[in-house]
Design an enzyme around this catalytic site. Structure first.
Site, mmCIF file in Angstrom:
data_model
loop_
_atom_site.group_PDB
_atom_site.id
_atom_site.type_symbol
_atom_site.label_atom_id
_atom_site.label_comp_id
_atom_site.label_asym_id
_atom_site.label_seq_id
_atom_site.Cartn_x
_atom_site.Cartn_y
_atom_site.Cartn_z
ATOM 1 C CE1 TYR A 13 15.239 38.999 18.325
ATOM 2 C CE2 TYR A 13 14.603 38.172 16.167
ATOM 3 C CZ TYR A 13 15.528 38.790 16.994
ATOM 4 O OH TYR A 13 16.738 39.188 16.481
ATOM 5 N NE ARG A 45 23.776 42.798 15.769
ATOM 6 C CZ ARG A 45 24.582 41.881 15.247
ATOM 7 N NH1 ARG A 45 25.872 41.917 15.480
ATOM 8 N NH2 ARG A 45 24.100 40.917 14.496
ATOM 9 C CG ASP A 89 29.771 39.119 9.852
ATOM 10 O OD1 ASP A 89 29.320 37.962 9.842
ATOM 11 O OD2 ASP A 89 29.117 40.100 10.260
#
Length: 399
Positions: free
Chosen positions: A213, A108, A291
């Site tokens: 992952y 991120r 968001d």
């Protein structure tokens, strides 16, 4: 000829910086306000699915994404204690052909850095907190904690799940604690371990699931571990947890999971709160994005992707209708509201599907997965092919 637009962006997360990039690309003047002292994101992995990668390509940043990303072979469903496969969706070989773009795993912070590097620092104010918004005539105004204001043609609230702009426009929305809490950790490796496959692995267990992952170009493994709990957990990205708590909540899971969790150092956790889709995000010359507009549970891995799509569509609508902002916002919502609402609701549904507690219910679900797998691997499993097929760059405003 329309006068140049001036736009204020509240919030410098992924949605905010993506919006700055999208507006800049269309020649729209912006200023971004961020309460932190600098750009930065809490360290965790993120799935950049083909729908988001199409926008990154349109930003001219595909090469940069390719440098920081990892291309997983497949998205795989596994039984929590036997590791038996229940579904397998090929990604690396199929996504460009089926969806027009790749499926990347990235850190991120790396994604945020990539987008922030495309933002003009002269158009950013750090260490300032928005306290509210107001409107007067044909102007929108953002108010800040130092007593200053910023007047613009449009204010965009990209200030996250606890959005001040959303609260100012629509009041309290009373998010509901779902009874789910989420652990996040990133485990670095010198070379890929044999107990983590180069895939997005969805381990489904009773009242819990784990997704693992690779990120950092394959140099680390990202862990997302969701667990149902009766205790309220705060909604915070940076609340610390411990390896001991993580291991205790996933005791008895497959040895591959235990080996991975044993190597964890820093663990964060937060509570998952749910909100219903909104009917509108805008009032006159103030709107919401990411968001702030449509907070969603992480079970389809679409929070950042939806914000990136929003940014592209909103910028395109504003560029086409610079002297008709309410019309531009209406077209932005018409394009985005139905899609984000569906992602919100289907993510909520996946939270139930992944966490079936009885062996009978699990067996029935897994049998359905296997039947779907035979017919079409991309229509089965987490059933996200409709998410990946969407292309925000196809949006054409009606002028």
């Amino acid at each position: 000829m329309a006068k140049p637009l001036k736009v204020g962006i509240i919030g410098g997360g992924i949605g905010g910086v993506a919006t700055a990039v999208a507006l800049s690309q269309r020649g729209i003047d912006y200023h971004l306000f961020e309460r932190a002292a600098e750009f930065g994101e809490v360290g965790a992995g993120i799935q950049m699915t083909p729908n988001a990668v199409k926008v990154i390509k349109a930003f001219g940043a595909w090469d940069a994404l390719n440098k920081i990303g990892f291309l997983p072979e497949a998205l795989v469903g596994r039984n929590w204690d036997t590791a038996e496969e229940t579904f397998r969706m090929p990604l690396k070989s199929d996504c460009p052909r089926l969806y027009g773009a790749e499926f990347f795993h990235v850190h991120r912070a790396d994604l945020h850095h990539l987008l922030a590097d495309m933002v003009d620092r002269n158009k950013v104010t750090f260490s300032i907190r928005c306290t509210g918004v107001s409107q007067t005539g044909d102007k929108a105004v953002a108010h800040f904690d130092d007593g200053s204001t910023f007047e613009a043609d449009l204010i965009i609230g990209a200030d996250g799940v606890r959005s001040v702009v959303r609260h100012a426009l629509f009041g309290d929305d009373d998010p509901k604690f779902t009874g789910h809490m989420c652990y996040r950790a990133v485990v670095p490796f010198d070379s890929p371990p044999n107990f983590v496959a180069p895939e997005a692995s969805f381990w489904l267990g009773p009242n819990s699931h784990i997704v693992t992952y690779y990120v950092n170009s394959g140099k680390a493994v990202n862990i997302v571990a969701v667990h149902e709990t009766e205790k309220w957990v705060e909604e915070s990205w940076n609340a610390r947890s411990t390896k001991e708590e993580l291991l205790a909540d996933f005791q008895g899971w497959h040895t591959n999971i235990q080996q991975l969790f044993d190597r964890v150092d820093d663990v964060y956790r937060w509570g998952l709160f749910d909100r219903d889709p909104m009917e509108t995000w805008s009032k006159d010359r103030i709107t919401l994005l990411g968001d702030a507009a449509h907070p969603m549970l992480p079970f389809l891995s679409q929070g950042a992707a939806m914000a990136i799509e929003d940014a592209y569509v909103l910028a395109k609508a504003l560029a086409a209708l610079p002297d008709q902002i309410p019309n531009a916002l209406q077209q932005y919502e018409k394009e985005r509201l139905p899609r984000t609402a569906r992602v919100q609701l289907e993510a909520r549904e996946r939270g139930k599907t992944y966490h079936l507690s009885s062996k009978e219910a699990q067996a029935k679900r897994d049998a359905e997965y296997r039947e779907q797998q035979k017919k079409d691997p991309h229509a089965g499993g987490i059933k996200a092919n409709w998410v990946y097929a969407y292309n925000a760059t196809d949006f054409e405003p009606v002028v």
